[in-house]
Design a protein around this motif. Structure first.
Motif: not given
Length: 151
Positions: A46-52, A56-71
């Motif tokens: 099974i792929r990493p992050g798959f929870e049967g 998955p946790l990565i989709r359950r938690i809220p995403k907020r803000g912006f990250n300038h690291r790429a720039f």
């Protein structure tokens, strides 16, 4: 000691676990995979992050803000003490790459104040710390900042 007498250190080499070679081997029949199920099948992983099927946790938690690291601008650090060993009068990024002080992908070079310099040089780089600039100018050298390269 000769080359044919060199041996690996004791315990450095292990026997390969040979699975599926009869029950008496200890790794026969199911070959250490247990009984049935997805992980017992060939190619059954099974792929990493798959929870049967659960969200998955990565989709359950809220995403907020912006990250300038790429720039952000990333400079290759070079200390003043390293410039002392170079024979060139004018030091720029090309010279630093040629002698191996700068490797990899960077947006430019920044000279930092570590070490001492006692000879007159001209430095042409994208950024210089205040301590490094003071040391270079005290030795009779000159600092020229050039614009950062387009990435």
């Amino acid at each position: 000691m000769r080359l044919h007498e060199v041996r690996p250190r004791p315990g450095a080499k292990h026997r390969v676990k040979r699975v599926g070679c009869g029950e008496s081997s200890g790794h026969g029949k199911t070959s250490g995979r247990g009984t049935k199920g997805q992980k017992a099948r060939s190619g059954g992983s099974i792929r990493p992050g798959f929870e049967g099927g659960q969200m998955p946790l990565i989709r359950r938690i809220p995403k907020r803000g912006f990250n300038h690291r790429a720039f952000q601008t990333r400079y290759a650090p070079v200390n003043v003490g390293a410039l002392e060993r170079l024979s060139e009068e004018v030091i720029d990024e090309e010279v630093l790459r040629k002698v191996g002080l700068v490797k990899g992908r960077w947006d430019g070079v920044k000279i930092l104040g570590g070490g001492e310099i006692h000879r007159r040089i001209v430095v042409r780089v994208q950024a210089v710390s205040q301590a490094a600039k003071a040391k270079i100018e005290q030795a009779g050298g000159k600092v020229e900042t050039v614009p950062k390269r387009a990435s």
